[in-house]
Scaffold this motif. Structure first.
Motif, PDB file in Angstrom:
ATOM      1  N   SER A  53      -4.613   5.850   4.072  1.00  0.00           N
ATOM      2  CA  SER A  53      -4.665   5.197   2.763  1.00  0.00           C
ATOM      3  C   SER A  53      -4.576   3.679   2.878  1.00  0.00           C
ATOM      4  O   SER A  53      -5.275   2.950   2.177  1.00  0.00           O
ATOM      5  CB  SER A  53      -3.516   5.727   1.898  1.00  0.00           C
ATOM      6  OG  SER A  53      -3.404   5.025   0.701  1.00  0.00           O
ATOM      7  N   ALA A  54      -3.712   3.204   3.782  1.00  0.00           N
ATOM      8  CA  ALA A  54      -3.514   1.759   3.949  1.00  0.00           C
ATOM      9  C   ALA A  54      -4.530   1.132   4.896  1.00  0.00           C
ATOM     10  O   ALA A  54      -4.608  -0.089   5.005  1.00  0.00           O
ATOM     11  CB  ALA A  54      -2.101   1.491   4.461  1.00  0.00           C
TER      12      ALA A  54
ATOM     13  N   MET B 256       8.595   9.737   0.741  1.00  0.00           N
ATOM     14  CA  MET B 256       8.634   9.474  -0.700  1.00  0.00           C
ATOM     15  C   MET B 256       9.485   8.232  -0.961  1.00  0.00           C
ATOM     16  O   MET B 256      10.258   7.813  -0.096  1.00  0.00           O
ATOM     17  CB  MET B 256       9.184  10.663  -1.459  1.00  0.00           C
ATOM     18  CG  MET B 256      10.642  10.948  -1.193  1.00  0.00           C
ATOM     19  SD  MET B 256      11.044  12.686  -1.192  1.00  0.00           S
ATOM     20  CE  MET B 256      10.171  13.228   0.240  1.00  0.00           C
ATOM     21  N   LEU B 257       9.312   7.659  -2.135  1.00  0.00           N
ATOM     22  CA  LEU B 257      10.093   6.484  -2.504  1.00  0.00           C
ATOM     23  C   LEU B 257      11.502   6.899  -2.897  1.00  0.00           C
ATOM     24  O   LEU B 257      11.714   7.972  -3.467  1.00  0.00           O
ATOM     25  CB  LEU B 257       9.448   5.748  -3.677  1.00  0.00           C
ATOM     26  CG  LEU B 257       8.069   5.134  -3.454  1.00  0.00           C
ATOM     27  CD1 LEU B 257       7.599   4.426  -4.712  1.00  0.00           C
ATOM     28  CD2 LEU B 257       8.070   4.177  -2.275  1.00  0.00           C
ATOM     29  N   THR B 258      12.454   6.024  -2.640  1.00  0.00           N
ATOM     30  CA  THR B 258      13.816   6.230  -3.121  1.00  0.00           C
ATOM     31  C   THR B 258      13.893   5.741  -4.567  1.00  0.00           C
ATOM     32  O   THR B 258      12.978   5.034  -5.050  1.00  0.00           O
ATOM     33  CB  THR B 258      14.821   5.424  -2.278  1.00  0.00           C
ATOM     34  OG1 THR B 258      14.509   4.031  -2.419  1.00  0.00           O
ATOM     35  CG2 THR B 258      14.789   5.849  -0.817  1.00  0.00           C
TER      36      THR B 258
ATOM     37  N   PRO C 142       0.808  -1.227   0.000  1.00  0.00           N
ATOM     38  CA  PRO C 142       0.000   0.000   0.000  1.00  0.00           C
ATOM     39  C   PRO C 142       0.841   1.277   0.000  1.00  0.00           C
ATOM     40  O   PRO C 142       0.472   2.264  -0.628  1.00  0.00           O
ATOM     41  CB  PRO C 142      -0.832  -0.112   1.289  1.00  0.00           C
ATOM     42  CG  PRO C 142      -0.880  -1.565   1.592  1.00  0.00           C
ATOM     43  CD  PRO C 142       0.434  -2.118   1.116  1.00  0.00           C
ATOM     44  N   VAL C 143       1.982   1.248   0.677  1.00  0.00           N
ATOM     45  CA  VAL C 143       2.864   2.419   0.703  1.00  0.00           C
ATOM     46  C   VAL C 143       3.494   2.622  -0.669  1.00  0.00           C
ATOM     47  O   VAL C 143       3.524   3.744  -1.194  1.00  0.00           O
ATOM     48  CB  VAL C 143       3.948   2.275   1.793  1.00  0.00           C
ATOM     49  CG1 VAL C 143       4.967   3.405   1.716  1.00  0.00           C
ATOM     50  CG2 VAL C 143       3.305   2.221   3.173  1.00  0.00           C
ATOM     51  N   LEU C 144       3.978   1.549  -1.260  1.00  0.00           N
ATOM     52  CA  LEU C 144       4.591   1.650  -2.583  1.00  0.00           C
ATOM     53  C   LEU C 144       3.600   2.176  -3.616  1.00  0.00           C
ATOM     54  O   LEU C 144       3.944   3.027  -4.438  1.00  0.00           O
ATOM     55  CB  LEU C 144       5.146   0.289  -3.010  1.00  0.00           C
ATOM     56  CG  LEU C 144       6.306  -0.252  -2.161  1.00  0.00           C
ATOM     57  CD1 LEU C 144       6.598  -1.701  -2.518  1.00  0.00           C
ATOM     58  CD2 LEU C 144       7.541   0.607  -2.321  1.00  0.00           C
ATOM     59  N   VAL C 145       2.380   1.699  -3.552  1.00  0.00           N
ATOM     60  CA  VAL C 145       1.347   2.150  -4.492  1.00  0.00           C
ATOM     61  C   VAL C 145       1.007   3.622  -4.258  1.00  0.00           C
ATOM     62  O   VAL C 145       0.911   4.410  -5.197  1.00  0.00           O
ATOM     63  CB  VAL C 145       0.077   1.273  -4.382  1.00  0.00           C
ATOM     64  CG1 VAL C 145      -1.092   1.879  -5.129  1.00  0.00           C
ATOM     65  CG2 VAL C 145       0.366  -0.136  -4.894  1.00  0.00           C
ATOM     66  N   ALA C 146       0.853   4.005  -2.993  1.00  0.00           N
ATOM     67  CA  ALA C 146       0.477   5.388  -2.672  1.00  0.00           C
ATOM     68  C   ALA C 146       1.556   6.385  -3.070  1.00  0.00           C
ATOM     69  O   ALA C 146       1.250   7.529  -3.414  1.00  0.00           O
ATOM     70  CB  ALA C 146       0.175   5.513  -1.181  1.00  0.00           C
ATOM     71  N   LEU C 147       2.818   5.961  -3.046  1.00  0.00           N
ATOM     72  CA  LEU C 147       3.922   6.884  -3.316  1.00  0.00           C
ATOM     73  C   LEU C 147       4.484   6.780  -4.730  1.00  0.00           C
ATOM     74  O   LEU C 147       5.432   7.488  -5.069  1.00  0.00           O
ATOM     75  CB  LEU C 147       5.051   6.661  -2.300  1.00  0.00           C
ATOM     76  CG  LEU C 147       4.698   6.912  -0.841  1.00  0.00           C
ATOM     77  CD1 LEU C 147       5.879   6.589   0.062  1.00  0.00           C
ATOM     78  CD2 LEU C 147       4.221   8.338  -0.630  1.00  0.00           C
TER      79      LEU C 147
ATOM     80  N   THR D  41       1.308   1.461  13.675  1.00  0.00           N
ATOM     81  CA  THR D  41       1.633   0.390  12.729  1.00  0.00           C
ATOM     82  C   THR D  41       2.361   0.959  11.525  1.00  0.00           C
ATOM     83  O   THR D  41       3.371   0.407  11.070  1.00  0.00           O
ATOM     84  CB  THR D  41       0.351  -0.346  12.288  1.00  0.00           C
ATOM     85  OG1 THR D  41      -0.293  -0.869  13.447  1.00  0.00           O
ATOM     86  CG2 THR D  41       0.645  -1.459  11.303  1.00  0.00           C
ATOM     87  N   MET D  42       1.851   2.080  11.002  1.00  0.00           N
ATOM     88  CA  MET D  42       2.486   2.711   9.851  1.00  0.00           C
ATOM     89  C   MET D  42       3.873   3.223  10.228  1.00  0.00           C
ATOM     90  O   MET D  42       4.813   3.115   9.432  1.00  0.00           O
ATOM     91  CB  MET D  42       1.622   3.853   9.308  1.00  0.00           C
ATOM     92  CG  MET D  42       2.189   4.516   8.056  1.00  0.00           C
ATOM     93  SD  MET D  42       2.555   3.396   6.662  1.00  0.00           S
ATOM     94  CE  MET D  42       0.913   2.860   6.189  1.00  0.00           C
ATOM     95  N   ALA D  43       4.026   3.761  11.422  1.00  0.00           N
ATOM     96  CA  ALA D  43       5.331   4.265  11.856  1.00  0.00           C
ATOM     97  C   ALA D  43       6.370   3.142  11.846  1.00  0.00           C
ATOM     98  O   ALA D  43       7.504   3.330  11.372  1.00  0.00           O
ATOM     99  CB  ALA D  43       5.222   4.884  13.244  1.00  0.00           C
ATOM    100  N   GLN D  44       5.989   1.971  12.350  1.00  0.00           N
ATOM    101  CA  GLN D  44       6.902   0.828  12.359  1.00  0.00           C
ATOM    102  C   GLN D  44       7.242   0.378  10.938  1.00  0.00           C
ATOM    103  O   GLN D  44       8.392   0.084  10.621  1.00  0.00           O
ATOM    104  CB  GLN D  44       6.298  -0.331  13.139  1.00  0.00           C
ATOM    105  CG  GLN D  44       6.204  -0.074  14.624  1.00  0.00           C
ATOM    106  CD  GLN D  44       5.468  -1.193  15.355  1.00  0.00           C
ATOM    107  OE1 GLN D  44       4.894  -2.089  14.746  1.00  0.00           O
ATOM    108  NE2 GLN D  44       5.487  -1.131  16.680  1.00  0.00           N
ATOM    109  N   LEU D  45       6.222   0.320  10.096  1.00  0.00           N
ATOM    110  CA  LEU D  45       6.435  -0.092   8.712  1.00  0.00           C
ATOM    111  C   LEU D  45       7.371   0.876   8.003  1.00  0.00           C
ATOM    112  O   LEU D  45       8.321   0.464   7.324  1.00  0.00           O
ATOM    113  CB  LEU D  45       5.088  -0.173   7.970  1.00  0.00           C
ATOM    114  CG  LEU D  45       5.151  -0.548   6.496  1.00  0.00           C
ATOM    115  CD1 LEU D  45       5.711  -1.954   6.320  1.00  0.00           C
ATOM    116  CD2 LEU D  45       3.770  -0.443   5.871  1.00  0.00           C
TER     117      LEU D  45
END
Length: 147
Positions: free
Chosen positions: A60-61, A96-98, A41-46, A67-71
């Motif tokens: 979004s997820a 953002m994605l690298t 979900p993070v990869l898709v959102a970014l 939970t998101m902070a840990q991820l």
């Protein structure tokens, strides 16, 4: 007199079992890329250069902020995301994605496409369409149960 317990006649139990099987398959096939299912979900959102806050990603997820902070911490450690200060809120950062993660998007999509084709190989186009429609109906019912 109560009905006999027949779990094989319960679509939700079958769906849950199949979902676990597919989840394991996705984890196995994404592992060589260094991607976990929970990160999707993070990869898709970014994708496409999007920059979002941790809170926006959590919403979004559909997960809680801790939970998101840990991820995100694990994804940052693994070089998949980076953070920059938010120009709108000094207490917040944008995620953002690298370039490394961007390069993994298409191979990851290909893994997911191939799994979809393998798992659904026995379904014709009409069955596939019906199956999707029914899954979305079930998802709506499950969403209603949360309220």
């Amino acid at each position: 007199m109560t009905e006999a317990w027949q779990p094989r006649a319960m679509p939700t139990l079958a769906l849950s079992r199949v979902a676990r099987m597919i989840h394991r398959l996705v984890e196995l096939r994404l592992s060589p890329l260094g991607i976990k299912t929970a990160q999707l979900p993070v990869l898709v959102a970014l994708k496409d250069g999007a920059k979002l806050t941790q809170k926006e990603l959590a919403v979004s997820a559909g997960v809680e902020q801790p939970t998101m902070a840990q991820l995100l911490a694990r994804m940052e450690r693994d070089g998949l995301i980076r953070r920059e200060p938010s120009p709108d809120n000094w207490r917040s950062s944008l995620v953002m994605l690298t370039a490394h993660a961007e390069a993994l998007l298409e191979p990851g999509r290909e893994v997911l496409r191939s799994i979809d084709e393998e798992v659904c190989a026995g379904l014709g186009a009409e069955d596939r369409e019906t199956f999707l429609r029914l899954l979305y109906k079930i998802a709506e019912g499950a969403g209603e149960a949360d309220r």
